[in-house]
Each structure stands twice: as structure tokens, then as C-alpha cells.
Motif scaffolding. Structure first.
Motif, short mmCIF file in Angstrom:
data_model
loop_
_atom_site.label_atom_id
_atom_site.label_comp_id
_atom_site.label_asym_id
_atom_site.label_seq_id
_atom_site.Cartn_x
_atom_site.Cartn_y
_atom_site.Cartn_z
N PHE A 1 0.84 -1.20 0.00
CA PHE A 1 0.00 0.00 0.00
C PHE A 1 0.88 1.26 0.00
N PRO A 2 0.57 2.25 -0.86
CA PRO A 2 -0.62 2.42 -1.71
C PRO A 2 -0.46 1.94 -3.14
N PHE A 3 0.53 1.08 -3.40
CA PHE A 3 0.75 0.58 -4.75
C PHE A 3 0.41 -0.90 -4.85
N GLN A 4 -0.51 -1.37 -3.98
CA GLN A 4 -0.83 -2.79 -3.92
C GLN A 4 -1.65 -3.28 -5.11
N GLU A 5 -2.13 -2.37 -5.94
CA GLU A 5 -2.91 -2.78 -7.12
C GLU A 5 -2.01 -3.10 -8.31
N ILE A 6 -0.70 -2.85 -8.17
CA ILE A 6 0.25 -3.07 -9.24
C ILE A 6 1.06 -4.32 -8.93
N PRO A 7 1.18 -5.29 -9.86
CA PRO A 7 2.09 -6.41 -9.60
C PRO A 7 3.49 -5.88 -9.30
N PRO A 8 4.11 -6.30 -8.21
CA PRO A 8 5.41 -5.73 -7.83
C PRO A 8 6.46 -5.81 -8.93
N CYS A 9 6.40 -6.86 -9.76
CA CYS A 9 7.39 -7.00 -10.82
C CYS A 9 7.23 -5.93 -11.90
N LEU A 10 6.09 -5.23 -11.92
CA LEU A 10 5.87 -4.17 -12.91
C LEU A 10 6.18 -2.79 -12.35
N LEU A 11 6.54 -2.70 -11.09
CA LEU A 11 7.03 -1.44 -10.56
C LEU A 11 8.36 -1.11 -11.23
N MET B 1 11.20 -6.31 -3.50
CA MET B 1 10.08 -5.37 -3.42
C MET B 1 9.00 -5.90 -2.48
N ARG B 2 9.10 -5.53 -1.20
CA ARG B 2 8.11 -5.94 -0.20
C ARG B 2 7.23 -4.78 0.24
N PHE B 3 7.84 -3.57 0.30
CA PHE B 3 7.16 -2.40 0.84
C PHE B 3 7.30 -1.24 -0.14
N PRO B 4 6.44 -0.23 -0.05
CA PRO B 4 6.49 0.84 -1.05
C PRO B 4 7.80 1.60 -1.06
N TRP B 5 8.44 1.76 0.11
CA TRP B 5 9.69 2.52 0.14
C TRP B 5 10.84 1.77 -0.55
N ASP B 6 10.65 0.46 -0.80
CA ASP B 6 11.67 -0.27 -1.57
C ASP B 6 11.78 0.26 -2.99
N ILE B 7 10.70 0.86 -3.49
CA ILE B 7 10.74 1.46 -4.83
C ILE B 7 11.81 2.54 -4.89
N ALA B 8 11.91 3.32 -3.82
CA ALA B 8 12.91 4.39 -3.78
C ALA B 8 14.32 3.83 -3.88
N TYR B 9 14.61 2.78 -3.12
CA TYR B 9 15.95 2.20 -3.11
C TYR B 9 16.31 1.62 -4.47
N ALA B 10 15.37 0.91 -5.11
CA ALA B 10 15.64 0.33 -6.42
C ALA B 10 15.96 1.41 -7.44
N ASN B 11 15.24 2.53 -7.38
CA ASN B 11 15.49 3.62 -8.32
C ASN B 11 16.82 4.32 -8.05
N ILE B 12 17.20 4.43 -6.79
CA ILE B 12 18.50 5.01 -6.46
C ILE B 12 19.62 4.12 -7.01
N LEU B 13 19.45 2.80 -6.89
CA LEU B 13 20.46 1.89 -7.44
C LEU B 13 20.56 2.01 -8.96
N GLY C 1 -0.65 7.07 -4.06
CA GLY C 1 -1.09 6.06 -5.01
C GLY C 1 -1.57 6.66 -6.32
N ASN C 2 -1.83 5.81 -7.30
CA ASN C 2 -2.23 6.23 -8.63
C ASN C 2 -3.51 7.08 -8.60
N TYR C 3 -3.56 8.06 -9.48
CA TYR C 3 -4.76 8.87 -9.75
C TYR C 3 -5.21 9.71 -8.55
N CYS C 4 -4.28 10.09 -7.70
CA CYS C 4 -4.63 10.97 -6.58
C CYS C 4 -4.61 12.43 -7.02
#
Length: 465
Positions: A33-43, A237-249, A408-411
Motif C-alpha cells: 500500500f498504496p501501490f498494492q494494485e500493481i504487480p510488484p514486478c511491474l514497478l 520489493m516488499r514495501f512501497p519505500w523499496d521502490i525508492a531504493y531500487a530507483n536510487i540503485l 497512489g495512482n490517480y490521486c
């Protein structure tokens, strides 16, 4: 009560040859949450899905077959066709499914499509597999991490044991979600039970199927697993903040740029100052006074307007506009088709179609088609400079990226909104003008400020003329 494990030998097909790679893409959970509607592999990392990055890196090795185990999602099917891999629909009894796939092959590598895994680490696992050995990808815990947040291992040359949510004296490394094995794993996968038995006293594991349960049983029965130590950071990718770390890498890999790669026709004003290297796509315009503080990857049809300051190792996606005198911080990824208005400040990750108008300050992960209003401020630090503690499913998590605000999307946001560190807003929600957002907001919510006003007479005769 003693745990009894019955191992039944499996007949091995004498025709079994070759090496197989399985890319596992588990379904999303509420923890995202708030990206739970997206398959994590597509983040995305750097505007490219994690699954696509994993497919690129796995394909550099010589596998006889690559199989993708995932949900039946249109974007996933598109990647299946593009990379010409075999598709298998996700099943909850994953160990049994892996058993069926191993029957016809000698060796198997398993990686997760919702993870950031480096090319070098995939190559190291591949080398172990080619030798016919079994191995697990492991990494040292970082100083801010807690051992109780997942699976850990005790390593003494080889992996001696796997523990789930262990106390720190039980383990000396973290288990990453990448494995290689041979036919020795057949019976352990076939007869893998639900849950995970190697836990500390008093813990209550859930009754899902875990690959790690099959591996731990194998270790207990004498199967040797090498510890393949990560040379580069690994993110699952377990939690939304993991998105930040992956993008930094992803952005950190831009450090490897050693020269400009400018598409023919790129228009760069002579006053532009660049303290690094640029990579540009088709139809890119960079106006006067722009400053690049380091390397930058710029997509197609991008316009960067006068006086913008772009930090080190940034990515700007296709079709985006960065407005007058914007400030884009180091290691920031601007998504595709974004419009960043004048004097806006952005730090973090934005998805496709984000519109951030003038004078706003973004610090976080902003979902698809989110509208950021004028004067929105996202707070970066707490008064005590500590990391925000996030509570998910009864457990507490904190780390380098838990302060990120997630929309999340469309806010839609309202003029003058203030977001406190670490808050999350669910998809398709709207925040009215002037609201201070201090707690998480569930999806499909409208939040309005309730206020009292006082109206009195006023005019030029109030104090005389």
C-alpha cells in the motif's frame, strides 16, 4: 513435539539435461500500500519495470529455457512475447510447481522478478549452477537493518541453516531471493509443507508455501548449499519505500557513463552548464541557463526549460517537461509524460503522467497520473531526525527510505497541502486545499478541511480617513 519429515525418492528421467531459469513473480500484498494494485514486478526502476530489468540480465547467460511464473497480467504477457520465454501461471503451491519444472532439467536457477539483482551476482549464481552445485545468494546486514525482518542464514563457508524472522545471534547474513540447485532438491520441493518450521520459540509462522522451507529441509538432510555473497546491493520489493531504493540503485549505475551520447538533432543552448555526461533521445530541447550537476539520462521528446537545475545521476522520462527554474535533486527519476511546473522541487520517484505545478515541493514516490497542486509541501525530516516507523501487519519497520511520502495512482492534492514524513495516500483519493496530512489515508477517500471563520464589518471608515 518433534517434526517428522518423510523423504521419498523421486525417479529421475535419464533424458534430463540442461539448465533452466525460473523467474518468479509473486502477487502483490497489502504491505505494498498504496501501490498494492500493481504487480510488484511491474514497478519501475529508471522508468523500466523490474521484471524487464531481470529478463535483460538473465538473458545474458546461456540457459536452455527461461520460464516466467506470474499472474496473467497484460503487461506481463507482453514481456513474455517480447523476450520469447515460456509463461506459467502463478500457483500458491510454488515449491510443487518448481518440482515439476525441475523434472526435465539437471540444474535450475530461481530469481524473483520483483527484485533488483545485479548482473555480477546473477553471473556468480550461474557459475555455481554450471558446476552442478547448489547455492543461495546472501548479503551482509546493513547497520540500520533488523534481522527479524525476513529470512536470515547462518553461514560458515556454506549455509548451515535458514531462519525466519530470527534474533540476531542466530544469523550472520540475510537470505536474498535467488537460488540455484540440482536434482538433489526434487523430493524436498515435492513434499514441501506449508509454513516454515525453523523459527524462534514462540513465533507463529503463517501457512503459506515457502521455497525456503524446502531448502531448509534439504540442508537438514545433508544437501550442501554454497553461500554466494552479493557484491552489489540487492532489493526485494516488499514495501512501497523499496521502490525508492531500487530507483536510487538504477541512478547509481549512471556513474558508469564516461562520455556524452547525444541523439542527432538534440538542441542544447550554449549557456547550459554540464558537470557530467548526458544521454539524450529524440527531439530533446535544453534551454538557456540549465545546470546539470552530474550525469543525466534523458528520454525522447523532453524539454528542460530555462534555469532548471538537475542534480547528479538523474533520469527524465519520455515526453516530460521540466519547467523554469525547477530543482531536481540527486538520484531522482522523473517518469514519462510528466509536467514539472516552474519553481517546483522534486526528490524521489514519479510515475507516468504526473503533473506537479508551480511552487510545490515533492519528496517521495508519486503514482501514475497524480496531480500535485501549487504550494504543496512534503516534509523530509522529523524534528528528532529519526526514521519514521512504519507499522504493517503488526510489525514495525524503519530505515533509510521510510520517510518517503507515497501517493497512489490517480490521486489529487489541494493547494497548500502539507504531508508529514512517511504518510501514504491510497489510490484515487483527493485531498482538499489546506489539509495537513499526518496519517495514512485509505484508497478512494475525499479529505476536506473543516474550519470556522469569523466575518465582521470592515472598510475605510474603520480607522477613519
Amino acid at each position: 513435539m518433534e517434526r517428522m519429515t518423510i523423504i521419498i525418492s523421486c525417479s529421475i528421467c535419464t533424458m534430463a539435461i540442461g539448465n533452466k531459469c525460473i523467474i518468479v513473480c509473486p502477487p502483490t500484498t497489502e504491505a505494498m500500500f498504496p501501490f498494492q494494485e500493481i504487480p510488484p514486478c511491474l514497478l519501475t526502476a529508471g522508468n523500466k519495470s523490474l521484471l524487464e530489468i531481470v529478463l535483460d540480465r538473465v538473458s545474458l547467460n546461456q540457459f536452455d529455457e527461461i520460464i516466467l511464473i506470474a499472474s496473467n497480467h497484460a503487461k506481463i504477457q507482453k514481456l513474455v512475447e517480447l523476450y520469447q520465454v515460456k509463461f506459467c501461471e502463478w500457483r500458491e503451491d510454488l515449491p510443487r510447481l518448481l518440482y515439476e519444472e525441475l523434472l526435465d532439467y539437471e540444474n535450475m536457477m530461481v530469481v524473483h522478478g520483483n527484485s533488483w539483482i545485479d548482473i555480477e551476482d546473477i553471473s556468480k549464481l550461474y557459475a555455481v549452477m554450471k558446476n552442478g552445485s547448489c547455492g543461495l545468494l546472501t548479503r551482509n546486514y546493513e547497520r540500520h537493518e533488523k534481522t527479524g525482518d525476513g529470512f536470515g542464514v547462518w553461514v560458515d563457508q556454506n549455509v548451515k541453516a535458514i531462519y525466519a524472522h530470527p534474533r540476531e545471534h542466530y544469523v550472520n547474513a540475510q537470505l536474498c531471493n535467488a537460488y540455484v540447485w540440482n536434482k538433489e532438491m526434487l523430493s524436498f520441493l515435492k513434499y514441501c509443507e506449508q509454513g516454515f518450521h525453523n523459527v524462534n520459540c514462540g513465533q507463529m509462522p503463517d501457512q503459506a508455501f515457502y521455497i525456503e522451507e524446502a531448502i531448509q529441509n534439504a540442508i537438514e538432510h545433508g544437501v550442501c548449499f554454497e553461500s554466494v555473497s552479493c557484491q552489489k546491493p540487492y532489493v526485494y520489493m516488499r514495501f512501497p519505500w523499496d521502490i525508492a531504493y531500487a530507483n536510487i540503485l538504477y541512478c547509481q549505475e549512471l556513474n558508469e557513463m564516461t562520455e556524452n551520447h547525444l541523439y542527432l538533432g538534440t538542441k542544447i543552448d550554449g549557456s547550459v552548464k554540464c558537470h557530467g555526461y548526458l544521454e539524450t533521445g529524440i527531439d530533446v530541447v535544453i534551454q538557456d541557463g540549465v545546470i546539470f550537476e552530474g550525469n543525466c539520462r534523458i528520454g525522447n521528446h523532453v524539454r528542460i526549460e530555462k534555469g532548471a537545475i538537475i542534480g547528479k545521476n538523474c533520469v527524465i522520462g519520455d515526453g516530460s517537461i521540466v519547467g523554469y527554474q525547477c530543482r531536481i535533486h540527486d538520484y531522482t527519476v522523473i517518469g514519462t509524460n510528466n509536467k514539472i511546473g516552474y519553481h517546483a522541487e522534486v526528490c524521489g520517484v514519479t510515475f507516468d503522467g504526473v503533473c506537479a505545478v508551480h511552487g510545490c515541493e515533492i519528496y517521495g514516490i508519486i503514482g501514475k497520473k497524480v496531480d500535485i497542486a501549487a504550494g504543496v509541501v512534503m516534509a523530509i525530516l522529523r524534528f528528532d531526525d529519526e526514521h519514521v516507523i512504519q507499522k504493517i501487519n503488526g510489525r514495525k519497520y524503519s530505515g533509510l527510505y521510510t520517510n518517503y511520502i507515497c501517493l497512489g495512482n490517480y490521486c489529487r492534492t489541494g493547494v497548500g497541502n502539507i504531508f508529514l514524513p512517511g504518510v501514504k495516500v491510497g489510490a484515487r483519493s483527493a485531498i482538499g486545499p489546506g489539509v495537513l496530512v499526518e496519517n495514512d489515508i485509505k484508497e478512494n477517500s475525499l479529505v476536506l478541511l473543516k474550519q470556522e471563520t469569523v466575518v465582521k464589518e470592515w472598510g475605510s471608515n474603520r480607522y477613519g480617513w
